[in-house]
Design an enzyme around this catalytic site. Structure first.
Site, PDB file in Angstrom:
ATOM      1  N   LYS A  11       0.857  -1.184   0.000  1.00  0.00           N
ATOM      2  CA  LYS A  11       0.000   0.000   0.000  1.00  0.00           C
ATOM      3  C   LYS A  11       0.892   1.232   0.000  1.00  0.00           C
ATOM      4  O   LYS A  11       1.776   1.360   0.833  1.00  0.00           O
ATOM      5  CB  LYS A  11      -0.912  -0.021   1.236  1.00  0.00           C
ATOM      6  CG  LYS A  11      -1.837   1.179   1.420  1.00  0.00           C
ATOM      7  CD  LYS A  11      -1.276   2.287   2.300  1.00  0.00           C
ATOM      8  CE  LYS A  11      -0.619   1.829   3.562  1.00  0.00           C
ATOM      9  NZ  LYS A  11       0.088   2.963   4.266  1.00  0.00           N
ATOM     10  N   GLY A  98       1.662  -5.444   7.144  1.00  0.00           N
ATOM     11  CA  GLY A  98       0.806  -6.217   8.040  1.00  0.00           C
ATOM     12  C   GLY A  98      -0.661  -5.968   7.785  1.00  0.00           C
ATOM     13  O   GLY A  98      -1.487  -6.899   7.825  1.00  0.00           O
ATOM     14  N   SER A 100      -2.051  -5.043   4.922  1.00  0.00           N
ATOM     15  CA  SER A 100      -2.419  -5.682   3.664  1.00  0.00           C
ATOM     16  C   SER A 100      -2.542  -7.193   3.831  1.00  0.00           C
ATOM     17  O   SER A 100      -3.442  -7.823   3.257  1.00  0.00           O
ATOM     18  CB  SER A 100      -1.384  -5.350   2.577  1.00  0.00           C
ATOM     19  OG  SER A 100      -1.827  -5.803   1.318  1.00  0.00           O
ATOM     20  N   ASP A 127      -5.350   1.192   8.375  1.00  0.00           N
ATOM     21  CA  ASP A 127      -5.084   0.860   6.974  1.00  0.00           C
ATOM     22  C   ASP A 127      -5.792  -0.406   6.502  1.00  0.00           C
ATOM     23  O   ASP A 127      -5.843  -0.654   5.287  1.00  0.00           O
ATOM     24  CB  ASP A 127      -3.578   0.680   6.752  1.00  0.00           C
ATOM     25  CG  ASP A 127      -2.827   1.997   6.666  1.00  0.00           C
ATOM     26  OD1 ASP A 127      -3.463   3.027   6.386  1.00  0.00           O
ATOM     27  OD2 ASP A 127      -1.602   1.992   6.868  1.00  0.00           O
TER      28      ASP A 127
END
Length: 274
Positions: A11, A98, A100, A127
């Site tokens: 990301k 982590g 993702s 995230d």
């Protein structure tokens, strides 16, 4: 038992504006996020017990228990089985490794009919919800407001100077927590140069603070900005990974070769963002 393989892309925060802080301590963000063609991979196999094994270039130091977001995602979804995680992304690097991984796992479980609370993703980290989309988006609030964005494919070079940056330390070093948001509308871009020009007027408000914590980031940014044909360069997330955009993948690969030759201990990957 059926084993499922899933991809967890890096990301990249093309911009990251810190626009405020809530009473509970959570920071408000306005970020344009894209995803790379490089990332981690997971294999998941249903079973009686939950287990996690980690392999790959960046396996060292990755927890294989409840400290790992993947483990917590599986546990939160009420799933049991074996998870094999291949780490190709550096950790503590501002590219959502982590998050993702956890998002990819939750997507895989949902695809297998596992039902879990919608709130689970955000409870794992700001995230994780956007990582579940794995496509270009504008992320606002504390990560819960996600709007799809149309981006051209962006040739890029990702560079990590080999230093982990604790997110908490970067936020602690912030000098301003109430900054301007991005423009109300993200335009439709006419190619990578147009997109890079617009991004150049945006910011990563965490960049100066991260450089205080890890001065190596400044060198990585300097090298990217001086690389041939670089259109713009910026740090991703809370660091320490930085990126530059280029007019073509050929230019991105050439920059990867030059910077990689000068810094053989750095992680340098030419990729496309989308």
């Amino acid at each position: 038992m059926t084993t499922v393989e899933v991809f967890a892309p890096a990301k990249i925060n093309l911009s990251l504006h810190v626009t405020g802080r809530r009473a509970d301590g959570y920071h408000l963000l306005d970020s344009l996020v894209a995803f790379a063609d490089t990332g981690d991979r997971l294999q998941i196999t249903p079973g009686a017990d939950l287990s996690l094994t980690v392999s790959g270039m960046f396996a060292e130091g990755v927890p294989q228990d409840a400290r790992n977001l993947v483990w917590r995602a599986a546990e939160g979804a009420g799933w049991r089985g074996q998870i094999a995680l291949e780490k190709s992304l550096p950790h503590g690097a501002g590219i959502g490794g982590g998050s993702s991984d956890a998002g990819a796992l939750l997507n895989a479980l949902a695809g297998q009919g596992v039902v879990f609370p919608h709130s689970l993703a955000l409870s794992l980290g700001a995230d994780v919800p956007v990582c579940m989309t794995a496509s270009a988006a504008r992320m606002q609030g504390i990560g819960e407001e996600i709007s799809p964005v149309a981006l051209p494919r962006l040739p890029a070079l990702l560079v990590n100077p080999g230093v982990e940056v604790p997110t908490a330390a970067v936020f602690s070093a912030l000098t301003s927590r109430d900054n301007a948001a991005m423009p109300v509308e993200v335009p439709l871009f006419d190619g990578v140069a147009d997109c890079a020009g617009w991004l150049s007027a945006q910011r990563n408000d965490l960049e100066p603070a991260a450089i205080k914590v890890a001065p190596q980031i400044d060198r990585a940014l300097s090298d990217l900005r001086r690389s041939r044909d670089a259109l713009m360069a910026r740090m991703s997330g809370s660091g320490s990974t930085c990126f530059a955009l280029y007019p073509s993948m050929k230019a991105a690969h050439f920059a990867a070769y030059e910077i990689g030759a000068e810094h053989p201990d750095w992680w340098c990957v030419a990729t496309e963002l989308h």
